[in-house]
Write an enzyme that holds these catalytic residues in place. Structure first.
Site: not given
Ligand code: CFM
Ligand code: HCA
Length: 532
Positions: A85, A186
């Site tokens: 990430r 979450h």
């Molecule tokens: Fe919020 Fe997101 Fe997410 Fe995020 Fe992320 Fe994401 Fe995710 Mo990938 S802002 S916390 S830092 S919902 S990029 S759009 S999908 S890890 S669970």
């Molecule tokens: C997750 C993490 C992820 C995956 C991103 C992707 C991230 O949901 O487990 O599919 O490229 O931001 O690293 O959302």
């Protein structure tokens, strides 16, 4: 864009088409239509989604540097969530603990699945403690843990007694299958933060003035560093960030702040709500993605505290930073203006990044979340009408009440009412509030729908994640990862906006994409050789 919907729906088997039709919506700001969201993906469809464990361990707790986060499960789960990430951290001294570069896992084997894995977990905790002496150890459950019935909470209690002293050990029942997506993770993580960390340390550190928390910021590609820079320049005291560049101490201390700012509503709204109930800290939605949105956030903070000194300082910082941003934007604008973008990411960025594209004069013609809820689309006013299904009931709801000693309303009722006109406490209007009438809003986009969108509308840039990246690029369209920013970032704040403008200019201006032909387009038979 209605043609897209009709074409896709009729291609699916009838029952599937009927279900997908409820998640593919034409936007209409005037009468925000209802969208189906946060429901199970239809088996057989290729989804973008991840799992509950990823949302809890990878997303919310992962970025905290001084907790030893142990994945109880097969090695793949730990490996997958190991820094992919690009969540960064920066200890303040060389001595400070930083476990982010490590991947802690019990590496469960078949034997543990058959005979149970609790002993292996205990051993892993002992080993981690002996090696690192951390202040806290968290245990994350993966699918097999739930299936065989290992009790991570019992192990946590047992090991706390065995090790003794001040160590804090706690577990999460965040088995991958527990919810329909990362989103359940979450919620489980938020509950755990509240039960095990928030409010345990009453010492007020740093200045008494302008104390804020930033919730739902994860320091991807260094975003938090840029925001910390901006807050510091304004004299705003950032007590904690959940959880970019964070420490245990900052969580334990978070209740000493006077305002909570929610950045990613989806992943952290639960913490904001719980802290308001328990400690009396009001929360507002902020959006520091995009230079103008960052300026708006700073002005909101200044207005909340109502201090002329801060109001003036914020104006000074905004003027200085915006001058730099505008100089870059003006140079780039003519090359990006009028281009089309599509955004299919997570639960908040598909919305937030539209501001940056707007600043570049680009239009988002289709967007959606992987795992947003109806409130992330339609706004929080729909929350009371959302039907609770069996999958949501599967997630623990904790009852929070006013903290007997720490509850302290930060403003009087009338002050809050007055400020509410501008600040809109406890409000998030969702993605549909921003999207132009007639654009497409799609929840849990399938791979087939993604290909169809590209075939029919040829966007200039498609924003998604690693699973989509190379499929889209093989179709001749540049893909920007809005999860880990590919190798780029930060994109938050003022300097982040400049980085984003430049990266997007490069992507939409590159002619290479039009030249790309997949080998099978000229010759259906592709020869290959094994290299020994
Ligand atoms: Fe919020 Fe997101 Fe997410 Fe995020 Fe992320 Fe994401 Fe995710 Mo990938 S802002 S916390 S830092 S919902 S990029 S759009 S999908 S890890 S669970
Ligand atoms: C997750 C993490 C992820 C995956 C991103 C992707 C991230 O949901 O487990 O599919 O490229 O931001 O690293 O959302």
């Amino acid at each position: 864009l209605q043609i897209f919907k009709d074409e896709v729906i009729t291609k699916y088997p009838k029952k599937v088409g009927k279900k997908r039709a409820k998640s593919i919506i034409l936007s209409d700001i005037e009468q925000t239509p209802e969208i189906q969201a946060n429901v199970r993906t239809i088996p057989g469809i290729i989804t973008q989604r991840g799992c509950t464990y990823a949302g809890c361990k990878g997303v919310v707790l992962g970025p905290t540097r001084d907790i030893v986060n142990i994945t109880h499960g097969p090695i793949g789960c730990g490996f997958y969530s190991w820094l992919t990430r690009r969540n960064q951290t920066k200890p303040t001294t060389d001595e400070e603990a930083n476990f982010i570069p490590y991947c802690f896992s019990t590496d469960m084997q078949d034997k543990n699945i058959v005979f149970g894995g609790e002993d292996k977990l205990k051993q892993a905790i002992r080993e981690a403690y002996e090696l690192f002496h951390p202040k806290a150890i968290a245990i994350f459950s993966t699918c097999p843990v739930g299936l065989i019935g290992d009790d991570v909470h019992r192990v946590a209690r047992h090991m706390m007694e065995e090790i003794g002293g001040d160590i804090n050990i706690f577990g999460f029942s965040c088995e991958g299958y527990r919810g329909v997506s990362q989103s359940a993770g979450h919620h489980i993580a938020n509950n755990g933060l509240f039960k095990n960390l928030i409010g345990r340390d009453d010492e007020v550190r740093g200045s008494l003035k302008y104390r804020v928390n930033l919730l739902g910021e994860y320091n991807i590609g260094g975003d938090a560093f840029e925001l910390e820079r901006v807050f510091e320049k304004c004299g705003i005291n950032l007590v904690s960030t959940f959880s970019g560049n964070s420490t245990i101490e900052s969580f334990e201390n978070a209740h000493t702040a006077d305002l909570n700012m929610v950045m990613c509503h989806r992943s952290i709204n639960y913490v904001a709500e719980m802290m308001e109930t328990a400690f009396g800290i009001p929360w507002i939605k902020v959006q520091p993605i995009g230079a103008r949105s960052t300026a708006k956030m700073l002005r909101k903070i200044a207005q909340y505290f109502g201090d002329q000194e801060l109001i003036d300082k914020v104006e000074e910082v905004v003027a200085e930073e915006m001058a730099e941003v505008e100089a870059v934007r003006e140079k780039i604008y003519s090359k990006t203006k009028g281009k089309l973008s599509m955004l299919f990411v997570g639960g908040s960025r598909a919305h937030h990044y539209q501001d940056l594209f707007e600043e570049l004069g680009m239009t988002t013609i289709a967007a959606g979340y992987e795992f947003g809820h109806r409130d992330d689309y339609e706004g929080r006013r729909v929350i009371p009408t959302i039907q609770i299904d069996a999958d949501s009931r599967n997630i623990e709801e904790i009852t929070v009440t006013k903290d007997a000693t720490r509850y302290n309303p930060r403003k009087t009722e009338s002050e809050l009412q007055e400020l509410n006109k501008e600040l809109e406490f406890t409000e998030y209007k969702g993605i549909m509030d921003q999207m132009e009438k007639g654009t497409l809003v799609i929840d849990d986009l399938s791979h087939y729908e993604m290909e169809k969108l590209i075939e029919m509308y040829h966007p200039d840039v498609f924003c998604a994640g690693i699973k989509e990246k190379f499929c889209v690029q093989k179709m001749g369209i540049p893909l920007k990862q809005l999860h880990n920013y590919d190798v780029g970032g930060p994109y938050a704040g003022f300097k982040g906006a400049i980085n984003f403008y430049k990266d997007i200019e490069m992507m939409v201006g590159a002619n290479i994409w039009k030249e790309i032909k997949a080998p099978w387009e000229s010759d259906a038979y592709v020869e290959a050789q094994y290299a020994c």
